[in-house]
Scaffold this motif. Structure first.
Motif, PDB file in Angstrom:
ATOM      1  N   MET A 141       1.360 -23.451  -6.039  1.00  0.00           N
ATOM      2  CA  MET A 141       2.491 -24.169  -6.629  1.00  0.00           C
ATOM      3  C   MET A 141       3.816 -23.705  -6.018  1.00  0.00           C
ATOM      4  SD  MET A 141       5.083 -23.735  -9.155  1.00  0.00           S
ATOM      5  CE  MET A 141       5.997 -24.776 -10.275  1.00  0.00           C
ATOM      6  N   ILE A 142       3.912 -22.424  -5.687  1.00  0.00           N
ATOM      7  CA  ILE A 142       5.132 -21.919  -5.039  1.00  0.00           C
ATOM      8  C   ILE A 142       5.274 -22.549  -3.660  1.00  0.00           C
ATOM      9  CG2 ILE A 142       6.407 -19.876  -4.313  1.00  0.00           C
ATOM     10  CD1 ILE A 142       5.950 -20.059  -7.322  1.00  0.00           C
ATOM     11  N   MET A 143       4.156 -22.686  -2.965  1.00  0.00           N
ATOM     12  CA  MET A 143       4.184 -23.349  -1.655  1.00  0.00           C
ATOM     13  C   MET A 143       4.636 -24.798  -1.811  1.00  0.00           C
ATOM     14  SD  MET A 143       3.232 -20.989   0.481  1.00  0.00           S
ATOM     15  CE  MET A 143       2.719 -21.856   1.967  1.00  0.00           C
ATOM     16  N   ASP A 144       4.175 -25.468  -2.874  1.00  0.00           N
ATOM     17  CA  ASP A 144       4.578 -26.854  -3.121  1.00  0.00           C
ATOM     18  C   ASP A 144       6.077 -26.948  -3.394  1.00  0.00           C
ATOM     19  OD1 ASP A 144       1.958 -27.648  -2.807  1.00  0.00           O
ATOM     20  OD2 ASP A 144       1.528 -27.696  -4.961  1.00  0.00           O
ATOM     21  N   ARG A 155      16.100 -18.300  -4.759  1.00  0.00           N
ATOM     22  CA  ARG A 155      16.309 -18.155  -6.199  1.00  0.00           C
ATOM     23  C   ARG A 155      15.294 -18.964  -7.001  1.00  0.00           C
ATOM     24  NH1 ARG A 155      21.096 -21.432  -7.334  1.00  0.00           N
ATOM     25  NH2 ARG A 155      19.456 -23.019  -7.238  1.00  0.00           N
ATOM     26  N   THR A 156      15.093 -20.221  -6.599  1.00  0.00           N
ATOM     27  CA  THR A 156      14.182 -21.101  -7.327  1.00  0.00           C
ATOM     28  C   THR A 156      12.739 -20.608  -7.223  1.00  0.00           C
ATOM     29  OG1 THR A 156      15.624 -23.002  -6.941  1.00  0.00           O
ATOM     30  CG2 THR A 156      13.333 -23.472  -7.491  1.00  0.00           C
ATOM     31  N   ALA A 182      10.159 -19.141 -10.134  1.00  0.00           N
ATOM     32  CA  ALA A 182       8.857 -19.766 -10.361  1.00  0.00           C
ATOM     33  C   ALA A 182       7.704 -18.764 -10.285  1.00  0.00           C
ATOM     34  CB  ALA A 182       8.641 -20.889  -9.346  1.00  0.00           C
ATOM     35  N   LEU A 183       7.890 -17.662  -9.574  1.00  0.00           N
ATOM     36  CA  LEU A 183       6.840 -16.645  -9.479  1.00  0.00           C
ATOM     37  C   LEU A 183       6.418 -16.138 -10.853  1.00  0.00           C
ATOM     38  CD1 LEU A 183       8.060 -14.410  -6.490  1.00  0.00           C
ATOM     39  CD2 LEU A 183       6.112 -15.977  -6.483  1.00  0.00           C
ATOM     40  N   ALA A 184       7.338 -16.138 -11.802  1.00  0.00           N
ATOM     41  CA  ALA A 184       7.048 -15.614 -13.135  1.00  0.00           C
ATOM     42  C   ALA A 184       5.911 -16.365 -13.815  1.00  0.00           C
ATOM     43  CB  ALA A 184       8.305 -15.674 -14.008  1.00  0.00           C
ATOM     44  N   HIS A 185       5.772 -17.655 -13.508  1.00  0.00           N
ATOM     45  CA  HIS A 185       4.751 -18.467 -14.169  1.00  0.00           C
ATOM     46  C   HIS A 185       3.333 -18.060 -13.757  1.00  0.00           C
ATOM     47  CE1 HIS A 185       7.993 -20.854 -15.642  1.00  0.00           C
ATOM     48  NE2 HIS A 185       8.295 -21.393 -14.474  1.00  0.00           N
ATOM     49  N   PHE A 186       3.216 -17.289 -12.695  1.00  0.00           N
ATOM     50  CA  PHE A 186       1.904 -16.918 -12.176  1.00  0.00           C
ATOM     51  C   PHE A 186       1.664 -15.417 -12.254  1.00  0.00           C
ATOM     52  CE2 PHE A 186       3.469 -20.753 -10.233  1.00  0.00           C
ATOM     53  CZ  PHE A 186       2.423 -21.634 -10.465  1.00  0.00           C
ATOM     54  N   ASN A 194       6.689  -3.114 -14.988  1.00  0.00           N
ATOM     55  CA  ASN A 194       7.852  -3.487 -14.186  1.00  0.00           C
ATOM     56  C   ASN A 194       7.721  -2.975 -12.754  1.00  0.00           C
ATOM     57  OD1 ASN A 194       9.329  -5.032 -15.994  1.00  0.00           O
ATOM     58  ND2 ASN A 194      10.368  -3.264 -16.884  1.00  0.00           N
ATOM     59  N   TYR A 195       7.117  -1.806 -12.592  1.00  0.00           N
ATOM     60  CA  TYR A 195       6.884  -1.280 -11.238  1.00  0.00           C
ATOM     61  C   TYR A 195       5.936  -2.205 -10.463  1.00  0.00           C
ATOM     62  CZ  TYR A 195       5.247   1.828  -7.511  1.00  0.00           C
ATOM     63  OH  TYR A 195       4.913   2.358  -6.293  1.00  0.00           O
ATOM     64  N   ARG A 196       4.865  -2.636 -11.135  1.00  0.00           N
ATOM     65  CA  ARG A 196       3.916  -3.536 -10.464  1.00  0.00           C
ATOM     66  C   ARG A 196       4.583  -4.864 -10.120  1.00  0.00           C
ATOM     67  NH1 ARG A 196       0.451  -0.977 -14.266  1.00  0.00           N
ATOM     68  NH2 ARG A 196       0.769  -2.622 -15.813  1.00  0.00           N
ATOM     69  N   LYS A 197       5.440  -5.363 -11.002  1.00  0.00           N
ATOM     70  CA  LYS A 197       6.164  -6.610 -10.709  1.00  0.00           C
ATOM     71  C   LYS A 197       7.139  -6.412  -9.549  1.00  0.00           C
ATOM     72  CE  LYS A 197       6.958  -7.047 -15.185  1.00  0.00           C
ATOM     73  NZ  LYS A 197       7.526  -7.503 -16.478  1.00  0.00           N
TER      74      LYS A 197
END
Length: 223
Positions: free
Chosen positions: A69-72, A88-89, A93-97, A109-112
């Motif tokens: 979806m990020i690629m899309d 930024r966008t 969007a990465l948060a959704h996955f 938070n370290y892993r993120k």
């Protein structure tokens, strides 16, 4: 004259030309240790040993791939879009996955932070290829952050000099204390919002022509 916070992460004095990461003058780091080592220093407060560095490299290499979806999203972004807006966008969007997006523990938070550090170069290189009418490449599961980014950007493995030069650039830009973008990110984090929101907000601040966006104008002038 108002103290906003105290930090041991970094100190910068532009007038004196000082940049210090966790007690190390930048001249002790740039060109002498890798971006990944500096990342560990900023996250953990000390430089890694060989085992810790090897583990960090494997973690970053494993997290470089973007969700379809990020690629899309990147494919659908107009070619003339501001690159910082595209970043930024996609970062938001990465948060959704990420199943840990709203988990606020230090280790989560370290892993993120690892995931963001691994994937943002892929986002930038992928958007650049899309806007030039090229198909994106799959990230490599080996090599440094600098090596993989230049490969994704240009379609061929970089030479040693190019990789080292870009690695030094990453080290020099890794942490700048309390500038506009880091301040914006800290304010968002202080509300107990998630890390992706904080970083997206920081990118929004960095986009401004009085901050990081000035680099875009410099490039236009040079071109």
């Amino acid at each position: 004259g108002v103290v906003a916070l105290e930090t041991s992460i970094s100190f910068i004095d532009g007038l004196k030309g000082e940049l210090i990461y966790a007690g190390y003058d930048i001249r002790e780091l740039a060109g002498k240790v890798s971006f990944e080592e500096v990342g560990y220093l900023l996250w953990r407060g000390r430089l890694p040993n060989r085992r810790e560095l090897d583990e960090l490299m494997l973690q970053l290499q494993a997290e470089r791939t973007l969700a379809p979806m990020i690629m899309d999203v990147l494919r659908a972004t107009p070619e003339d879009a501001n690159p910082m807006a595209a970043l930024r966008t996609a970062t938001s969007a990465l948060a959704h996955f990420d199943a840990e997006a709203d988990v606020a523990s230090a280790e989560a938070n370290y892993r993120k932070a690892l995931r963001l550090t691994a994937r943002m170069p892929t986002i930038v290189a992928t958007f650049d290829r899309f806007r030039k009418g090229r198909e994106p490449l799959k990230p490599m599961r080996t090599g440094s952050t600098a090596h993989d980014f230049l490969y994704l950007l240009n379609g061929e493995p970089p030479g040693e000099a190019a990789e080292k030069t870009f690695d030094v650039c990453l080290v020099l830009h890794a942490e700048h204390g309390l500038n506009a973008s880091t301040f914006a990110g800290r304010v968002i984090g202080a509300t107990l919002s998630d890390l992706y929101s904080a970083v997206s907000g920081a990118i929004g601040a960095l986009k401004g022509p009085l901050h990081g966006g000035a680099n875009i104008e410099v490039m236009k002038t040079l071109l």
